[in-house]
Design an enzyme around this catalytic site. Structure first.
Site, PDB file in Angstrom:
ATOM      1  N   ASP A   1       5.212   8.192  -3.801  1.00  0.00           N
ATOM      2  CA  ASP A   1       4.984   7.119  -3.080  1.00  0.00           C
ATOM      3  C   ASP A   1       4.334   6.026  -4.187  1.00  0.00           C
ATOM      4  O   ASP A   1       3.055   6.521  -4.609  1.00  0.00           O
ATOM      5  CB  ASP A   1       4.057   7.309  -1.885  1.00  0.00           C
ATOM      6  CG  ASP A   1       4.725   8.252  -0.848  1.00  0.00           C
ATOM      7  OD1 ASP A   1       6.002   7.666  -0.592  1.00  0.00           O
ATOM      8  OD2 ASP A   1       4.550   9.092  -0.522  1.00  0.00           O
TER       9      ASP A   1
ATOM     10  N   ASP B   1       4.496  10.426  -9.967  1.00  0.00           N
ATOM     11  CA  ASP B   1       4.116  10.374  -8.326  1.00  0.00           C
ATOM     12  C   ASP B   1       5.453   9.823  -7.700  1.00  0.00           C
ATOM     13  O   ASP B   1       6.023   9.085  -8.252  1.00  0.00           O
ATOM     14  CB  ASP B   1       2.813   9.609  -8.154  1.00  0.00           C
ATOM     15  CG  ASP B   1       2.319   9.600  -6.655  1.00  0.00           C
ATOM     16  OD1 ASP B   1       2.480  10.693  -5.996  1.00  0.00           O
ATOM     17  OD2 ASP B   1       1.962   8.569  -6.246  1.00  0.00           O
TER      18      ASP B   1
END
Length: 259
Positions: A15, A13
């Protein structure tokens, strides 16, 4: 239980794992550099559908993180691929930004508000009452409802922002129709990403900061999962879920030597 196979491919991922509020998380640059040098297939994933891979490549580079465009996988790209598989050459009314509209143009979709096959809801910072009203009417008239991701809130420097899931709930309340969410935690996004880099779930790992999206999606796609505690999920939150990550670490810096 048999020993797991070595990790040959990495999905991570963005963020909360690589960046936080526009600032790189310590160790992110070293992790990405190690991935590039190793030659192992990898993808940086995001449920945010606002930006194209080119946009994200430029934004990350300004932060000092080098991620090639071909190593970026967004919910907009996953949504476009899903629609291309389901109904090639279709039409859609879109609420979203360039990341989503560009992905749909690239698969040959027609963007229209005249009897579209789909209403597609993505991330935007400028939701308008007029656009939402049109979406409600088109869905009530038979258009199928798709949303890029189920995230209810998104991060910003000022604090949380309403995201796609929240706006989808508004449309659902007005139409009685729930959308099909393509992005995480739908394992469809993960499997499509694995296919894009020629990877197999048995030898792949997913790194994320959220139990309810990243870890769940990786788990359901059959991958090893690493939870980093530098984002949304905190140590005391893990036991609230009926599933667990394969391993929890403080941050991406702890995984550099695992590549």
């Amino acid at each position: 239980m048999a020993d797991r196979k070595p990790i040959e491919s990495w999905l991570t991922d963005m963020d909360g794992v690589l960046i936080h509020e526009g600032v790189p998380i310590p160790g992110a640059d070293a992790f990405l550099k190690k991935l590039r040098e190793s030659g192992r297939p990898f993808l940086v994933l995001t449920n945010n559908s606002i930006y194209t891979p080119r946009d994200l490549h430029a934004r990350l580079r300004r932060m000092g993180l080098d991620v090639p465009e071909e190593n970026i996988w967004t919910s907009a790209l996953a949504t476009a691929q899903f629609l291309d598989d389901q109904r090639p050459g279709g039409s859609a009314y879109v609420i979203g930004e360039a990341g989503l509209t560009t992905a749909l143009h690239d698969i040959g979709y027609i963007l229209t508000d005249h009897e579209p096959d789909f209403v597609i809801l993505g991330e935007t910072r400028t939701y308008s009452f007029e656009a939402l009203t049109k979406a409600v009417r088109l869905i009530n008239n038979g258009a199928r409802f798709i949303a890029t991701n189920p995230d209810n809130v998104g991060p910003s420097v000022e604090g949380d922002l309403p995201a796609t899931g929240s706006v989808a709930a508004l449309i659902t309340a007005a139409t009685g129709r729930k959308p099909y969410f393509v992005g995480k935690p739908n394992p469809l996004m993960m499997r499509a990403g694995l296919n894009a880099i020629g990877a197999h779930s048995e030898t792949s790992a997913m790194i994320g900061d959220r139990m309810d999206t990243d870890v769940l999606a990786g788990l359901e796609a059959g991958m090893r999962t690493f939870l980093v505690l530098s984002g949304v999920t905190q140590p005391q939150d893990v036991d609230r879920y009926p599933f667990r990550p394969s391993e929890a670490v403080d941050s991406i810096a702890d995984l550099v030597e695992r590549v």
